[in-house]
Scaffold this active site. Structure first.
Site, short mmCIF file in Angstrom:
data_model
loop_
_atom_site.label_atom_id
_atom_site.label_comp_id
_atom_site.label_asym_id
_atom_site.label_seq_id
_atom_site.Cartn_x
_atom_site.Cartn_y
_atom_site.Cartn_z
N SER A 157 -28.27 0.81 -85.20
CA SER A 157 -28.09 -0.28 -84.17
C SER A 157 -26.54 -0.66 -83.69
CB SER A 157 -28.84 -1.81 -84.59
OG SER A 157 -28.44 -2.61 -83.60
N TYR A 170 -29.60 -8.91 -90.10
CA TYR A 170 -29.86 -7.93 -89.52
C TYR A 170 -28.68 -6.91 -89.21
CZ TYR A 170 -31.53 -4.63 -85.51
OH TYR A 170 -31.79 -3.56 -84.72
#
Length: 260
Positions: A157, A170
């Protein structure tokens, strides 16, 4: 002038696209990026083994692919369980005699501020993104070593590059994906390929799921404003897979133009 008609730079016939006939296993294949990647690769002739937690969703993706003339089978997989990943890779080898690519895509984005102490959510992200990735490596690496060929494609990501509140945990787990992928690449040797694909904001139904109401609302607003389709990530994954032998795409960062 030399005659290159009918051949690409790798010496393959013109019918070959670098993907046709490759056996590809995908985790998190029931929706979003995983489902889009499955459809994209199937259209280019890959033989797919789809893993995910929802058998119903997996069957729907596999049925849609086979209805279009592609080849796909579904295997229920929870990436936090080692035996499930081994079952996925074993299914590929049993069906097709080999495994060429493992796309580790399963993910969760249950973001929240640290002060809320949602430690079960923290554990879920660690288990899915870090333990799940390692379980995939543990299952596929022996297969790739025996074959003296194989390709890991790990979905990270852009959160690993730019940390934004309340995505701290995250982002940390996705940073771990980046580090593990690079470490694996360094140890892979000349026969294996290792690619990190780092998507930015992508329009998937998983955005905001499990997040606090405030965080979920903010994420959904942002998603609807700027997010790119999952097919953009699928194309990036396909680009890495289709490269000729001996060419390793280390990392692809793909994000919406509006994302800073």
């Amino acid at each position: 002038m030399p005659d290159f008609e009918g051949k690409d730079i790798a010496g393959r016939g013109s019918a070959g696209n670098g993907i046709e006939g490759k056996v590809v296993a995908i985790t998190g294949a029931g929706s979003g990026i995983g489902a889009a990647t499955a459809a994209h690769l199937a259209a280019r002739g890959a033989l797919l083994v789809l893993g995910g937690r929802s058998e119903e969703r997996l069957r729907a993706v596999a049925d849609a692919i086979t209805a279009e003339g592609g080849t796909a089978t579904a295997v229920r997989v929870d990436v936090t369980r080692r035996e499930d990943l081994r079952r996925l890779t074993d299914a590929a080898v049993a069906a097709y005699g080999r495994l060429d690519v493992l796309v580790s895509n399963a993910g969760t984005m249950a973001v929240s501020p640290f002060d809320e102490l949602r430690q079960d959510d923290w554990d879920a992200m660690v288990a899915t993104h870090i333990t799940g990735l390692l379980n995939g490596i543990g299952a596929a690496l022996p297969v790739f070593r025996r074959q003296r060929a194989g390709h890991f494609v790990n979905v990270g990501s852009t959160a690993a590059h730019t940390v934004r509140s309340p995505q701290g945990v995250y982002a940390a787990t996705k940073a771990a994906v980046t580090v593990l992928t690079e470490g694996l690449r360094q140890e892979s040797g000349p026969d294996l390929r290792v690619t990190l694909v780092s998507p930015g904001f992508t329009h998937t139904e998983g955005i905001g799921k499990g997040a606090t109401p405030e965080a979920a609302a903010a994420l959904l607003r942002r998603r609807d404003e700027i997010a790119m389709p999952p097919s953009a990530v699928a194309s990036a994954i396909a680009y890495a897979i289709e490269q000729p032998p001996g060419v390793d795409v280390g990392e692809i960062v793909v994000r919406p133009t509006a994302q800073t």
